[in-house]
Design an enzyme around this catalytic site. Structure first.
Site, short mmCIF file in Angstrom:
data_model
loop_
_atom_site.label_atom_id
_atom_site.label_comp_id
_atom_site.label_asym_id
_atom_site.label_seq_id
_atom_site.Cartn_x
_atom_site.Cartn_y
_atom_site.Cartn_z
CE1 TYR A 53 55.04 15.28 73.59
CE2 TYR A 53 53.59 17.19 74.47
CZ TYR A 53 54.04 16.04 74.83
OH TYR A 53 54.01 15.38 75.89
CD GLU A 55 53.68 11.43 71.81
OE1 GLU A 55 52.83 12.35 71.26
OE2 GLU A 55 53.59 10.56 72.41
CG ASP A 199 75.69 0.29 77.99
OD1 ASP A 199 76.06 1.39 77.50
OD2 ASP A 199 74.91 0.17 79.02
CB THR A 225 74.98 8.09 77.97
OG1 THR A 225 76.42 7.65 78.14
CG2 THR A 225 73.93 7.01 78.82
CE LYS A 228 77.86 7.57 81.84
NZ LYS A 228 76.57 6.86 81.13
NE ARG A 234 72.53 13.36 83.09
CZ ARG A 234 73.84 13.62 83.49
NH1 ARG A 234 74.50 14.58 83.21
NH2 ARG A 234 74.27 12.43 84.14
N1 DSN Z 1 75.51 6.48 86.25
C1 DSN Z 1 76.49 6.09 85.15
C2 DSN Z 1 77.98 6.21 85.75
O1 DSN Z 1 78.12 6.80 86.60
O2 DSN Z 1 78.68 5.31 85.11
C3 DSN Z 1 76.11 4.92 84.38
O3 DSN Z 1 74.82 5.06 83.94
#
Ligand code: DSN
Length: 430
Positions: A53, A55, A199, A225, A228, A234
């Site tokens: 933990y 925080e 984003d 994120t 990707k 993730r």
């Molecule tokens: N769910 C993601 C995507 O597949 O693009 C976006 O958050």
């Protein structure tokens, strides 16, 4: 405590992980938002840092014993800053959604006006969809692509911004195949005195190596994120100008999150180290070359793509005027061993769970080592399936085309084994 191995103690979950591992190995992964992490990233994500933990932020925690997780978070922050050239970064958001939520909550009041790209024109749920918290809490007005060329008209965007007068403009997309012009987004924001959030969840890897223009010089906030094109674990991340740093940090914790996932933050640090290596730029170049090859081959076969093609890692097969839906093609592709997702396309007339599009992306197949030749092979397989289903011959030929593609998929996957981790070598196809 239970000291048995996972296999011994919980064979059900162990079996599911093995089968998922085999699925990843034996199928062609074209979901544009997915990727395969390296063994190093996987090790950090599966490490004992999950027990801690923490925080707060490095040096200012609400718990003792944070000396090593502090080091990990500081390293993740330093590497992210080096990678993207940003003034401030928060690596704690559990997901892209939480990263976006933190920005909204830090600069907006409930009911404030915001502009974001329409979901069926390529935007994301958290860019103001009515069923999402963003659409419920804020007064989102969507902008769209043009009917003729299916791209954003920036002059119109600026004119709309002047009329709507939003407090924040959200740029970025989940299913927009063309490059975004952040300078024009800044002009739109400046024209109406709005803040600008970009984003980059999908294009982060391309931005990191300079293959897509960086929004950092133009945006007040940049969210992403990490899993990707960036090929990390993730999770989410927020970059911002120093003047917004304290607000963003306060909004992430204690505002919307509690304890950060320190194992994931450690894995983010590993992924950023990988992304700083020269071969990551090569990987991103190959993602783009593969996307070009796949798009050109699909168009060559007579398939229609939203906006006619792509200049990123993602493209959308358009079935707008076709007899078959995205849902049907997704299912047929899946039966043959090709994984993709149905996706709405601009001006879609079908429901979101049916759709007139299929989204395709090249990050995962590129990680497997596939190149342009393989993309042409995959385009031919997709074309065979689409034509088979569209003509209805999948029903009359006993699935012969599907079976033939399934054999070609198996052969291709065998030529490009997925060896990113010891658990990912399982295969159902032996
Ligand atoms: N769910 C993601 C995507 O597949 O693009 C976006 O958050």
């Amino acid at each position: 405590m239970n000291t048995k191995s996972l296999q011994e103690f919980d064979p059900e979950i162990f079996g599911m992980i093995q089968r998922e591992s085999a699925r990843q190995t034996d199928k062609i992964e074209l979901i544009a938002s997915e990727n395969f992490v390296s063994p190093a990233v996987l090790s950090a994500a599966g490490s004992v840092m999950t027990n801690k933990y923490a925080e707060g932020y490095p040096g200012k925690r609400y718990y003792g014993g944070c000396e090593f997780v502090d080091e990990a978070e500081n390293l993740a922050r330093d590497r992210a800053k080096e990678l993207f050239g940003c003034e401030h970064v928060n690596v704690q958001p559990h997901s892209g959604s939480q990263a976006n939520m933190a920005v909204y909550f830090s600069c907006l009041e409930t009911g404030d006006k915001v502009m974001g790209l329409d979901l069926s024109h390529g935007g994301h749920l958290t860019h103001g969809h009515p069923i999402n918290f963003t659409g419920k809490l804020f007064d989102f007005v969507s902008y769209q692509v043009e009917k003729e060329d299916e791209v954003i008209d920036y002059d119109k965007l600026i004119a709309q911004a002047c009329k709507v007068k939003p407090k924040l403009i959200v740029a970025g997309a989940s299913a927009y195949p063309r490059k975004l012009n952040f300078k024009r987004f800044r002009e739109a924001a400046d024209a109406c005195g709005a803040l600008l959030m970009v984003d980059i969840a999908h294009i982060a890897g391309l931005v990191a190596v300079g293959l897509h223009e960086s929004p950092i010089p133009y945006a007040d906030y940049v969210t992403t994120t990490t899993h990707k094109t960036l090929r990390g674990p993730r999770g989410g991340m927020i970059m911002c100008k120093e003047e917004f740093a304290a607000d963003i940090d306060r909004t992430v914790m204690p505002g919307i999150q509690g304890g950060p996932l320190m194992h994931i933050i450690a894995a983010k640090a590993v992924a950023f180290k990988e992304a700083l290596e020269p071969k990551f730029a090569e990987y991103q170049r190959q993602i783009l070359a593969n996307a070009q090859a796949l798009a050109e081959a699909l168009v060559g076969h007579g398939q229609k793509l939203v906006s006619g093609g792509t200049d990123t890692h993602v493209m959308l097969l358009s079935l707008l005027n076709a007899s078959v839906s995205g849902k049907k093609i997704e299912k047929a592709l899946d039966r043959a061993g090709i994984t993709a997702n149905k996706n709405t396309v601009p001006f879609d007339t079908r429901k979101p769970f049916v759709t007139s599009g299929v989204r395709l992306g090249t990050p995962a197949v590129t990680t497997r080592g596939m190149g342009e030749g393989e993309m042409r092979e995959i385009a031919s397989m997709i074309n065979d399936i689409v034509n088979d289903v569209a003509s209805g011959s999948d029903k009359t030929n006993d699935g012969a085309v599907n079976a033939n593609v399934a054999e070609r998929v198996k052969a291709l996957c065998r030529r490009f084994p997925l060896l990113t981790s010891t658990t990912q070598t399982a295969s159902l196809a032996q």
